[in-house]
Design a protein around this motif. Structure first.
Motif, PDB file in Angstrom:
ATOM      1  N   ALA A  15       0.682  -0.945  -0.042  1.00  0.00           N
ATOM      2  CA  ALA A  15      -0.107   0.089  -0.056  1.00  0.00           C
ATOM      3  C   ALA A  15       0.876   1.012   0.115  1.00  0.00           C
ATOM      4  N   ALA A  16       1.983   1.252   0.718  1.00  0.00           N
ATOM      5  CA  ALA A  16       2.909   2.404   0.831  1.00  0.00           C
ATOM      6  C   ALA A  16       3.680   2.654  -0.423  1.00  0.00           C
ATOM      7  N   ARG A  17       3.890   1.554  -1.181  1.00  0.00           N
ATOM      8  CA  ARG A  17       4.641   1.708  -2.434  1.00  0.00           C
ATOM      9  C   ARG A  17       3.568   2.233  -3.579  1.00  0.00           C
ATOM     10  N   ALA A  18       2.400   1.695  -3.526  1.00  0.00           N
ATOM     11  CA  ALA A  18       1.313   2.435  -4.348  1.00  0.00           C
ATOM     12  C   ALA A  18       1.017   3.594  -4.077  1.00  0.00           C
ATOM     13  N   GLU A  19       1.189   4.105  -2.832  1.00  0.00           N
ATOM     14  CA  GLU A  19       0.973   5.579  -2.703  1.00  0.00           C
ATOM     15  C   GLU A  19       2.118   6.329  -3.128  1.00  0.00           C
ATOM     16  N   ILE A  20       3.299   5.992  -3.152  1.00  0.00           N
ATOM     17  CA  ILE A  20       4.552   6.774  -3.237  1.00  0.00           C
ATOM     18  C   ILE A  20       4.335   6.943  -4.892  1.00  0.00           C
ATOM     19  N   LEU A  21       4.205   5.695  -5.527  1.00  0.00           N
ATOM     20  CA  LEU A  21       4.024   5.779  -7.234  1.00  0.00           C
ATOM     21  C   LEU A  21       3.085   6.546  -7.526  1.00  0.00           C
ATOM     22  N   GLY A  22       1.933   6.525  -6.985  1.00  0.00           N
ATOM     23  CA  GLY A  22       0.847   7.322  -7.262  1.00  0.00           C
ATOM     24  C   GLY A  22       0.998   8.956  -7.195  1.00  0.00           C
ATOM     25  N   ARG A  23       1.945   9.227  -6.255  1.00  0.00           N
ATOM     26  CA  ARG A  23       2.279  10.508  -6.111  1.00  0.00           C
ATOM     27  C   ARG A  23       3.157  11.084  -7.062  1.00  0.00           C
ATOM     28  N   ILE A  24       4.341  10.113  -7.515  1.00  0.00           N
ATOM     29  CA  ILE A  24       5.198  10.391  -8.525  1.00  0.00           C
ATOM     30  C   ILE A  24       4.550  10.635  -9.793  1.00  0.00           C
ATOM     31  N   ARG A  25       3.399   9.751 -10.002  1.00  0.00           N
ATOM     32  CA  ARG A  25       2.681   9.785 -11.378  1.00  0.00           C
ATOM     33  C   ARG A  25       1.911  11.160 -11.541  1.00  0.00           C
ATOM     34  N   GLY A  26       1.467  11.569 -10.179  1.00  0.00           N
ATOM     35  CA  GLY A  26       0.614  12.770 -10.122  1.00  0.00           C
ATOM     36  C   GLY A  26       1.526  14.005 -10.317  1.00  0.00           C
ATOM     37  N   SER A  27       2.719  13.932  -9.906  1.00  0.00           N
ATOM     38  CA  SER A  27       3.640  15.068 -10.128  1.00  0.00           C
ATOM     39  C   SER A  27       3.975  15.137 -11.568  1.00  0.00           C
ATOM     40  N   LEU A  28       3.987  14.125 -12.388  1.00  0.00           N
ATOM     41  CA  LEU A  28       4.543  13.961 -13.713  1.00  0.00           C
ATOM     42  C   LEU A  28       3.427  14.156 -14.756  1.00  0.00           C
ATOM     43  N   ALA A  29       2.085  14.413 -14.159  1.00  0.00           N
ATOM     44  CA  ALA A  29       1.138  14.210 -15.018  1.00  0.00           C
ATOM     45  C   ALA A  29       1.058  15.490 -16.031  1.00  0.00           C
ATOM     46  N   ASP A  30       1.832  16.626 -15.702  1.00  0.00           N
ATOM     47  CA  ASP A  30       1.811  17.876 -16.647  1.00  0.00           C
ATOM     48  C   ASP A  30       3.304  17.794 -17.511  1.00  0.00           C
ATOM     49  N   VAL A  31       3.885  16.501 -17.239  1.00  0.00           N
ATOM     50  CA  VAL A  31       5.319  16.700 -17.939  1.00  0.00           C
ATOM     51  C   VAL A  31       4.973  16.118 -19.515  1.00  0.00           C
ATOM     52  N   PRO A  32       5.241  16.845 -20.505  1.00  0.00           N
ATOM     53  CA  PRO A  32       4.859  16.352 -22.126  1.00  0.00           C
ATOM     54  C   PRO A  32       5.817  15.230 -22.274  1.00  0.00           C
ATOM     55  N   ALA A  33       5.124  14.429 -23.031  1.00  0.00           N
ATOM     56  CA  ALA A  33       5.787  13.302 -23.572  1.00  0.00           C
ATOM     57  C   ALA A  33       6.955  13.294 -24.491  1.00  0.00           C
ATOM     58  N   THR A  34       7.309  14.510 -24.792  1.00  0.00           N
ATOM     59  CA  THR A  34       8.341  15.149 -25.481  1.00  0.00           C
ATOM     60  C   THR A  34       9.646  14.192 -25.199  1.00  0.00           C
ATOM     61  N   PRO A  35      10.675  13.705 -25.918  1.00  0.00           N
ATOM     62  CA  PRO A  35      11.854  13.243 -25.396  1.00  0.00           C
ATOM     63  C   PRO A  35      12.667  14.377 -24.725  1.00  0.00           C
ATOM     64  N   ALA A  36      13.565  13.933 -23.576  1.00  0.00           N
ATOM     65  CA  ALA A  36      13.905  15.060 -22.753  1.00  0.00           C
ATOM     66  C   ALA A  36      15.075  15.777 -23.435  1.00  0.00           C
ATOM     67  N   GLU A  37      15.708  15.091 -24.529  1.00  0.00           N
ATOM     68  CA  GLU A  37      16.901  15.868 -25.141  1.00  0.00           C
ATOM     69  C   GLU A  37      16.277  16.787 -26.301  1.00  0.00           C
ATOM     70  N   THR A  38      15.077  16.892 -26.662  1.00  0.00           N
ATOM     71  CA  THR A  38      14.478  17.731 -27.470  1.00  0.00           C
ATOM     72  C   THR A  38      13.452  18.496 -26.700  1.00  0.00           C
ATOM     73  N   ASP A  39      13.115  18.416 -25.255  1.00  0.00           N
ATOM     74  CA  ASP A  39      12.161  19.017 -24.706  1.00  0.00           C
ATOM     75  C   ASP A  39      12.522  20.470 -24.599  1.00  0.00           C
ATOM     76  N   ILE A  40      13.705  20.889 -24.292  1.00  0.00           N
ATOM     77  CA  ILE A  40      14.221  22.419 -24.020  1.00  0.00           C
ATOM     78  C   ILE A  40      15.059  22.569 -25.243  1.00  0.00           C
ATOM     79  N   PRO A  41      14.674  23.650 -26.074  1.00  0.00           N
ATOM     80  CA  PRO A  41      15.699  23.910 -27.360  1.00  0.00           C
ATOM     81  C   PRO A  41      17.001  24.614 -26.690  1.00  0.00           C
ATOM     82  N   VAL A  42      17.975  24.471 -27.231  1.00  0.00           N
ATOM     83  CA  VAL A  42      19.160  25.201 -26.909  1.00  0.00           C
ATOM     84  C   VAL A  42      19.624  26.459 -27.800  1.00  0.00           C
ATOM     85  N   SER A  43      20.350  27.036 -27.656  1.00  0.00           N
ATOM     86  CA  SER A  43      20.405  28.450 -28.349  1.00  0.00           C
ATOM     87  C   SER A  43      21.653  28.289 -29.349  1.00  0.00           C
TER      88      SER A  43
END
Length: 232
Positions: A15-43
């Motif tokens: 139950a504790a593991r499920a709660e922790i994973l649930g919180r992680i998923r919740g915090s990542l809900a607004d992170v786009p699915a774009t690959p990290a290396e292309t998420d932020i453009p460099v100048s």
């Protein structure tokens, strides 16, 4: 321990593991699915100069400024003056013995007659290296923005131990080996990486600081770095 208590503890852990994973998923809900290396453009474009406002002379000047910030000494000279500048750098630090890689430009050692010049063939032992005062090497590439010199340990630089054990390192950096920044330097090192060569990144003489920022020199390599910079 009863079977019931073991089962109950396992259920609580799940139950504790499920709660922790649930919180992680919740915090990542607004992170786009774009690959990290292309998420932020460099100048900038990798492998290209990052200091586009400077010409190459300006890049070299910036490199000198950064290296001197690290308390290293930079000696600018003409190419034909390299042997004498190396000999003078060794003399200034009371060097008596010096090791040179077998592939070092033979002309560069032409003014070392007053020193006990050692070669690494057959390989010097750790004890023998520890008794030698200095090493003279070439270099692979340098990054001006960070004042970093990179060795890829080809024949004119020798194996890593040569550049880490003696207390004085005189390193020849040709002006045409100085690039703007690390991304551009990486491009020049690509072949060395593919060949599996080790890379040593040097930013000044060896030093570190404790929690009170008290500087301690000579921890991981030579305490004294002299850069001979032929140009023109």
């Amino acid at each position: 321990m009863s079977t019931t208590s073991v089962a109950g503890r396992a259920a609580a852990n799940a139950a504790a593991r499920a709660e922790i994973l649930g919180r992680i998923r919740g915090s990542l809900a607004d992170v786009p699915a774009t690959p990290a290396e292309t998420d932020i453009p460099v100048s900038w474009t990798y492998h290209q100069p990052t200091r586009t406002e400077l010409d190459h002379d300006g890049i070299v000047d910036l490199f000198v400024e950064r290296v001197e910030d690290y308390k290293a000494t930079v000696v600018r000279c003409r190419p034909e003056e390299v042997p004498d500048r190396i000999a003078e750098a060794l003399r200034a630090h009371d060097v008596r013995s010096v090791v040179v890689p077998d592939g070092l430009d033979a002309a560069w050692t032409g003014a070392l007659g007053e020193y006990d010049v050692r070669r690494d063939e057959p390989r010097l032992s750790r004890g023998e290296l520890n008794a030698i005062d200095a090493v003279v090497t070439a270099s692979a590439v340098s990054a001006a923005e960070s004042g970093t010199i990179v060795l890829d340990h080809r024949a004119d630089q020798g194996r890593r131990a040569l550049t880490l054990v003696p207390d004085v390192h005189v390193c020849v950096v040709r002006a045409d080996q100085v690039v703007s920044d690390v991304p551009e330097a990486i491009a020049r090192l690509a072949a060395s990486v593919r060949e599996g060569l080790p890379l040593t990144w040097i930013s000044g003489g060896s030093a570190t600081s404790d929690i009170e920022l008290s500087r301690v020199e000579g921890v991981h390599g030579p305490r004294t770095l002299v850069v001979v910079l032929p140009q023109g």
